[in-house]
Design a protein around this motif. Structure first.
Motif, PDB file in Angstrom:
ATOM      1  N   ALA A  74       6.344 -13.854  11.270  1.00 18.05           N
ATOM      2  CA  ALA A  74       6.079 -15.216  11.745  1.00 18.05           C
ATOM      3  C   ALA A  74       6.337 -15.297  13.250  1.00 18.05           C
TER       4      ALA A  74
ATOM      5  N   TRP B 221       6.839 -18.153  14.834  1.00 12.79           N
ATOM      6  CA  TRP B 221       7.831 -19.215  15.096  1.00 12.79           C
ATOM      7  C   TRP B 221       9.195 -18.553  15.267  1.00 12.79           C
ATOM      8  N   ASN B 222       9.968 -18.950  16.266  1.00 12.60           N
ATOM      9  CA  ASN B 222      11.251 -18.286  16.584  1.00 12.60           C
ATOM     10  C   ASN B 222      11.037 -16.801  16.857  1.00 12.60           C
TER      11      ASN B 222
ATOM     12  N   PRO C 229       1.356 -17.731  12.085  1.00 13.29           N
ATOM     13  CA  PRO C 229       1.972 -18.710  12.999  1.00 13.29           C
ATOM     14  C   PRO C 229       3.434 -19.042  12.668  1.00 13.29           C
TER      15      PRO C 229
ATOM     16  N   SER D 257       6.675 -19.395   9.267  1.00 16.92           N
ATOM     17  CA  SER D 257       7.141 -18.827   7.996  1.00 16.92           C
ATOM     18  C   SER D 257       6.363 -19.370   6.805  1.00 16.92           C
ATOM     19  N   PHE D 258       5.876 -20.602   6.925  1.00 15.96           N
ATOM     20  CA  PHE D 258       5.131 -21.163   5.798  1.00 15.96           C
ATOM     21  C   PHE D 258       3.908 -20.305   5.466  1.00 15.96           C
ATOM     22  N   GLU D 259       3.354 -19.640   6.464  1.00  9.08           N
ATOM     23  CA  GLU D 259       2.139 -18.828   6.268  1.00  9.08           C
ATOM     24  C   GLU D 259       2.460 -17.405   5.809  1.00  9.08           C
TER      25      GLU D 259
ATOM     26  N   ILE E 238      15.355 -22.302  10.965  1.00  9.77           N
ATOM     27  CA  ILE E 238      16.656 -22.828  11.399  1.00  9.77           C
ATOM     28  C   ILE E 238      16.738 -24.300  11.005  1.00  9.77           C
TER      29      ILE E 238
ATOM     30  N   HIS F 242      12.066 -30.060   6.785  1.00 12.13           N
ATOM     31  CA  HIS F 242      11.157 -28.909   6.815  1.00 12.13           C
ATOM     32  C   HIS F 242      11.848 -27.646   6.316  1.00 12.13           C
TER      33      HIS F 242
ATOM     34  N   ILE G 229      10.079 -25.239   3.622  1.00 10.21           N
ATOM     35  CA  ILE G 229       9.607 -23.896   4.010  1.00 10.21           C
ATOM     36  C   ILE G 229      10.341 -22.817   3.212  1.00 10.21           C
TER      37      ILE G 229
END
Ligand code: DLZ
Length: 165
Positions: A29, A31-32, A63, A65-67, A91, A97, A101
Motif C-alpha cells: 500500500a 498510504w504511509n 493506493p 490498505s483497503f485495496e 494508524i 476508518h 480497513i
C-alpha cells in the motif's frame, strides 16, 4: 503485533525452509509509504537471504490498505505465484476508518487465501501511533516485513510437504 517478548525480526528459535524455487508476490500500500516502503525492503531482503531469487519476487503497489485484498487476488490468479504477502500500515485516527480497513483486509485476505488455496500473508501494521509503526518497520521491535517473508516461505513449504498439493 510485536510485544516485549517477540521481536518481529528474530527467527533464531524457528526452522526456516530454503526458499529456492519459490515465487512470491508482494502487494504494498502506498498510504504511509515511509512505513510500507520499509516493510517492503525488509520483506525483500529477508526473502533473498532465505533463498528466494530476485526474479521470483513480484512487487505491485495499490493506493491504500483497503485495496490490498484486490491486489492479492490479482496476484493469486497468476498460477506461477506460490504465495502473496500484503503490506500496509493503518494508524488509528479520529474517525472509524481504522476499524473498517482492518476488518476489510483481515477478512479479505482470509477469503482470497482460501479461494485460491494459496497462503496470503497478513503484513498489515495496525497501530495507535506513527511511532508504534516505526518501531515495527525496522525499529526497536523489528520489521513486520521480515516476519511476513518468513511466514510466506514456511507456508509454501508446508503446502509443498503435502502429497497432492
Ligand atoms: C482513507 C485512508 C485513511 C483515512 N487512512 C489510511 C491508513 O491509515 N492506511 C492506509 O493504508 N490507507 C488509508 N486510507 C486509504 C484507504 O485504504 C483506501 O485507499 C481509500 O479509502 C480508497 O479506497
Amino acid at each position: 503485533m510485536s510485544s516485549s517478548l517477540k521481536n518481529l525480526s528474530d527467527f533464531k528459535h524457528t526452522t526456516i525452509p530454503n526458499g529456492a524455487g519459490m515465487r512470491i508476490g508482494i502487494v504494498t500500500a502506498e498510504w504511509n509509504i515511509e512505513i510500507t516502503g520499509a516493510l517492503l525492503n525488509g520483506a525483500i531482503k529477508t526473502l533473498s537471504e532465505n533463498g528466494v531469487t530476485e526474479n521470483d519476487i513480484i512487487v505491485k503497489y495499490v493506493p491504500g490498505s483497503f485495496e490490498l485484498t484486490f491486489g492479492a487476488q490479482l496476484l493469486c490468479e497468476d498460477k506461477s505465484i506460490d504465495s502473496v504477502i500484503v503490506l500496509g500500515c493503518v494508524i488509528q485516527g479520529e474517525t472509524r476508518h481504522f476499524d473498517f480497513i482492518c476488518d476489510a483486509v483481515s477478512q479479505g485476505v482470509t477469503n482470497v487465501s482460501l479461494k485460491y488455496n494459496k497462503p496470503v500473508i497478513f503484513g498489515l501494521l495496525t497501530t495507535n501511533t506513527l511511532q508504534q509503526a516505526q518501531d515495527r518497520s525496522g525499529g526497536k521491535h523489528g520489521n513486520k516485513g521480515d516476519e511476513a517473508a518468513i511466514t510466506a516461505v514456511k507456508m509454501i513449504s508446508l503446502k509443498k510437504s503435502l502429497k497432492g498439493q
